[in-house]
Design an enzyme around this catalytic site. Structure first.
Site, PDB file in Angstrom:
ATOM      1  N   GLU A 172      44.502 125.630  37.958  1.00 24.89           N
ATOM      2  CA  GLU A 172      44.241 124.295  37.394  1.00 24.89           C
ATOM      3  C   GLU A 172      42.731 124.101  37.322  1.00 24.89           C
ATOM      4  OE1 GLU A 172      46.283 121.285  39.632  1.00 24.89           O
ATOM      5  OE2 GLU A 172      48.222 122.315  39.442  1.00 24.89           O
TER       6      GLU A 172
ATOM      7  N   GLY B  83      41.194 127.221  41.273  1.00 24.68           N
ATOM      8  CA  GLY B  83      41.150 128.597  40.777  1.00 24.68           C
ATOM      9  C   GLY B  83      41.246 129.528  41.965  1.00 24.68           C
TER      10      GLY B  83
ATOM     11  N   ILE C   9      45.868 129.853  31.240  1.00 23.74           N
ATOM     12  CA  ILE C   9      47.163 130.527  31.378  1.00 23.74           C
ATOM     13  C   ILE C   9      47.351 131.549  30.248  1.00 23.74           C
ATOM     14  CG2 ILE C   9      49.666 130.226  31.589  1.00 23.74           C
ATOM     15  CD1 ILE C   9      47.877 128.876  33.857  1.00 23.74           C
TER      16      ILE C   9
ATOM     17  N   GLU D 147      43.103 136.916  38.383  1.00 27.25           N
ATOM     18  CA  GLU D 147      44.019 137.393  39.438  1.00 27.25           C
ATOM     19  C   GLU D 147      43.281 137.668  40.756  1.00 27.25           C
ATOM     20  OE1 GLU D 147      47.311 139.882  38.489  1.00 27.25           O
ATOM     21  OE2 GLU D 147      47.303 139.288  36.394  1.00 27.25           O
TER      22      GLU D 147
HETATM   23  N1  COS Z   1      52.026 137.699  50.717  1.00 25.11           N
HETATM   24  C1  COS Z   1      52.880 136.875  51.374  1.00 25.11           C
HETATM   25  N2  COS Z   1      52.486 135.704  51.945  1.00 25.11           N
HETATM   26  C2  COS Z   1      51.185 135.373  51.838  1.00 25.11           C
HETATM   27  C3  COS Z   1      50.258 136.169  51.171  1.00 25.11           C
HETATM   28  C4  COS Z   1      50.715 137.387  50.591  1.00 25.11           C
HETATM   29  N3  COS Z   1      49.899 138.194  49.948  1.00 25.11           N
HETATM   30  N4  COS Z   1      49.048 135.571  51.204  1.00 25.11           N
HETATM   31  C5  COS Z   1      49.202 134.431  51.906  1.00 25.11           C
HETATM   32  N5  COS Z   1      50.505 134.320  52.276  1.00 25.11           N
HETATM   33  C6  COS Z   1      51.079 133.247  53.086  1.00 25.11           C
HETATM   34  C7  COS Z   1      50.377 133.218  54.446  1.00 25.11           C
HETATM   35  O1  COS Z   1      51.006 134.098  55.349  1.00 25.11           O
HETATM   36  C8  COS Z   1      50.514 131.775  54.835  1.00 25.11           C
HETATM   37  O2  COS Z   1      51.788 131.540  55.377  1.00 25.11           O
HETATM   38  P1  COS Z   1      51.942 131.230  56.975  1.00 25.11           P
HETATM   39  O3  COS Z   1      51.165 129.965  57.213  1.00 25.11           O
HETATM   40  O4  COS Z   1      53.427 131.087  57.164  1.00 25.11           O
HETATM   41  O5  COS Z   1      51.358 132.412  57.690  1.00 25.11           O
HETATM   42  C9  COS Z   1      50.453 131.028  53.510  1.00 25.11           C
HETATM   43  O6  COS Z   1      50.781 131.973  52.490  1.00 25.11           O
HETATM   44  C10 COS Z   1      49.091 130.446  53.239  1.00 25.11           C
HETATM   45  O7  COS Z   1      48.151 131.509  53.214  1.00 25.11           O
HETATM   46  P2  COS Z   1      46.626 131.272  53.579  1.00 25.11           P
HETATM   47  O8  COS Z   1      46.532 130.471  54.843  1.00 25.11           O
HETATM   48  O9  COS Z   1      45.963 132.609  53.583  1.00 25.11           O
HETATM   49  O10 COS Z   1      46.131 130.373  52.357  1.00 25.11           O
HETATM   50  P3  COS Z   1      44.647 129.966  51.927  1.00 25.11           P
HETATM   51  O11 COS Z   1      44.766 128.688  51.198  1.00 25.11           O
HETATM   52  O12 COS Z   1      43.716 130.069  53.074  1.00 25.11           O
HETATM   53  O13 COS Z   1      44.130 131.094  50.877  1.00 25.11           O
HETATM   54  C11 COS Z   1      44.041 132.847  49.299  1.00 25.11           C
HETATM   55  C12 COS Z   1      44.780 132.016  50.347  1.00 25.11           C
HETATM   56  C13 COS Z   1      42.551 132.799  49.268  1.00 25.11           C
HETATM   57  C14 COS Z   1      44.485 134.253  49.624  1.00 25.11           C
HETATM   58  C15 COS Z   1      44.588 132.349  47.951  1.00 25.11           C
HETATM   59  O14 COS Z   1      44.178 131.027  47.701  1.00 25.11           O
HETATM   60  C16 COS Z   1      44.230 133.236  46.787  1.00 25.11           C
HETATM   61  O15 COS Z   1      44.759 134.335  46.624  1.00 25.11           O
HETATM   62  N6  COS Z   1      43.330 132.733  45.919  1.00 25.11           N
HETATM   63  C17 COS Z   1      43.026 133.378  44.670  1.00 25.11           C
HETATM   64  C18 COS Z   1      44.004 132.930  43.636  1.00 25.11           C
HETATM   65  C19 COS Z   1      43.944 133.758  42.409  1.00 25.11           C
HETATM   66  O16 COS Z   1      43.995 134.974  42.454  1.00 25.11           O
HETATM   67  N7  COS Z   1      43.861 133.094  41.285  1.00 25.11           N
HETATM   68  C20 COS Z   1      43.782 133.801  40.048  1.00 25.11           C
HETATM   69  C21 COS Z   1      44.587 133.140  39.020  1.00 25.11           C
HETATM   70  S1  COS Z   1      46.251 133.369  39.127  1.00 25.11           S
HETATM   71  S2  COS Z   1      46.543 134.651  37.669  1.00 25.11           S
END
Ligand code: COS
Length: 379
Positions: free
Chosen positions: A127, A131, A157, A363
């Site tokens: 959104e 991001g 998207i 991603e």
């Molecule tokens: N597989 C399974 N579960 C996952 C996971 C994964 N790869 N990554 C996180 N989780 C779970 C965690 O285990 C946590 O659950 P629990 O509290 O039960 O342990 C929950 O999801 C929240 O995870 P986390 O605390 O790590 O969340 P955050 O908000 O701190 O951040 C990141 C997570 C930075 C990893 C995430 O926001 C991210 O990937 N950001 C980038 C997004 C992206 O790639 N955007 C591109 C556009 S989409 S095409």
């Protein structure tokens, strides 16, 4: 340790190489100009079954191994990136949520259509204010009787304008943070859903990046994917695989850049000799080859792990950083080797240079992925 690819995968790779050379590469510049993939090409992709490589065979796909999917993406990335993007969303972020968490009914309803290419899939997490910090989304979903009502805006998207089905992340319980995010399967015709602005980008022409608007959008309750509160975890699992696939895409691009640059260096003559005889050029080509070797092994190894059912959060993040940063370096060297020609429109290296830049951002940016690796290392 046996590094031999299975015979049927080698045959499939050969088929794809021919398809790219005969059908896709000759129109890559036309697509660049027109910002559109001709329908006849999409039909040929359907005939080859390319939209269903990753979808289980009981739901109309090939049920291909992750390693096989990597090899496919690698081959398809040897030309204009829009072709593999069109195919990749159906095999990856546009369908994986259903494969991972869908009910039998959801799988039966949507996967065969995504596998055949009759329906295009999209993944709507990002959104304007969310991001890298994916959990900061504001789109809401409120249960009313047998429906959820979605309100909000998604942006950036891929395939949003042609998607028949989008996997949309929305807040069902804001105070619960990531546990308050749920995933929904939204069809293009649902009331209150529309496509907004289509972005103008630096590259990736032929693949559209869109805004999706939800204005009291009515989604049947049976289109909730997984349970309420599971949307964030589903999205992260989908992204783990998507990031690995992105590594395979970068690998295919690097391999093509090496070929283009080597061919050019053999024919371009300066001071009476082909420039490939110059050490300065040789070293650029050699560095690209060393990088490609490392990237290929990293991609295939992570694919092997995922095929064994292991979680690859750390490996996928490392592979994407390694492969995409390497690919950008390779594109820079390729333009340098081509000299002034490399900066000209109509040259493949110029297009790769622009298109590959996005891979370090979408991603998961390189910075977020390094953060993920750091977290995994400190567990
Ligand atoms: N597989 C399974 N579960 C996952 C996971 C994964 N790869 N990554 C996180 N989780 C779970 C965690 O285990 C946590 O659950 P629990 O509290 O039960 O342990 C929950 O999801 C929240 O995870 P986390 O605390 O790590 O969340 P955050 O908000 O701190 O951040 C990141 C997570 C930075 C990893 C995430 O926001 C991210 O990937 N950001 C980038 C997004 C992206 O790639 N955007 C591109 C556009 S989409 S095409």
């Amino acid at each position: 340790m046996d590094f031999t690819l299975p015979e049927e995968l080698l045959i499939f790779r050969d088929t794809l190489r021919k398809f790219v050379e005969k059908e896709l590469e000759p129109i890559s510049e036309q697509v660049e100009e027109e910002d559109h993939i001709p329908d006849r090409i999409v039909e040929k992709m359907k005939d080859l079954g390319l939209f269903g490589l990753a979808i289980p065979s009981e739901h109309g796909g090939y049920g291909m191994s992750v390693l096989g999917q990597c090899v496919a993406m690698e081959e398809l990335s040897r030309t204009n990136a829009c072709f593999r993007t069109r195919i990749g969303t159906n095999n990856g972020i546009g369908s994986m949520g259903i494969v991972i968490a869908g009910t039998e009914e959801q799988k039966r309803k949507y996967l065969p259509r995504l596998a055949s290419g009759a329906m295009t899939g999209a993944f709507a997490l990002t959104e304007p204010n969310a991001g890298s910090d994916a959990s900061a989304i504001r789109t809401t979903a409120v249960r009313k009787g047998d429906k959820y009502i979605l309100n909000g805006t998604k942006h950036f998207i891929t395939n949003g304008d042609i998607a028949g089905l989008s996997t949309v992340m929305a807040l069902t319980d804001r105070p619960k943070g990531t546990k308050g995010i749920s995933a929904f399967l939204v069809e293009e015709g649902f009331p209150g859903f529309s496509v907004g602005k289509i972005e103008r980008k630096m590259g990736f022409r032929g693949s559209h990046t869109c805004e999706l608007l939800f204005d009291d959008c009515e989604v049947p309750a049976e289109n909730l994917l997984g349970r309420e509160g599971e949307g964030f975890r589903i999205a992260m699992q989908v992204l783990d695989k998507g990031r690995l696939m992105m590594g395979a895409c970068a690998l295919g691009a690097i391999e093509r850049l090496i070929e283009l640059s080597t061919t050019f260096a053999k024919t371009r003559v300066t001071f009476g000799e082909p420039i490939i005889n110059r050490q300065a050029i040789q070293w650029m080509l050699v560095n690209m080859a060393i990088d490609a070797y490392a990237v290929r092994n990293a991609v295939y190894h992570a694919a092997w792990k995922l095929d064994r059912g292991e979680r690859v959060t750390k490996e996928a993040a490392m592979v994407k950083v390694l492969a995409t940063e390497t690919a950008c370096r390779a594109a820079d060297s390729a333009v340098q080797i081509h000299g002034g020609m490399g900066y000209m429109k109509g040259m493949a290296v110029e297009r790769f240079y622009r298109d590959l830049r996005l891979l370090r951002i979408y991603e998961g940016t390189s910075e977020i992925l390094r953060m993920i690796v750091a977290r995994e290392m400190s567990r």
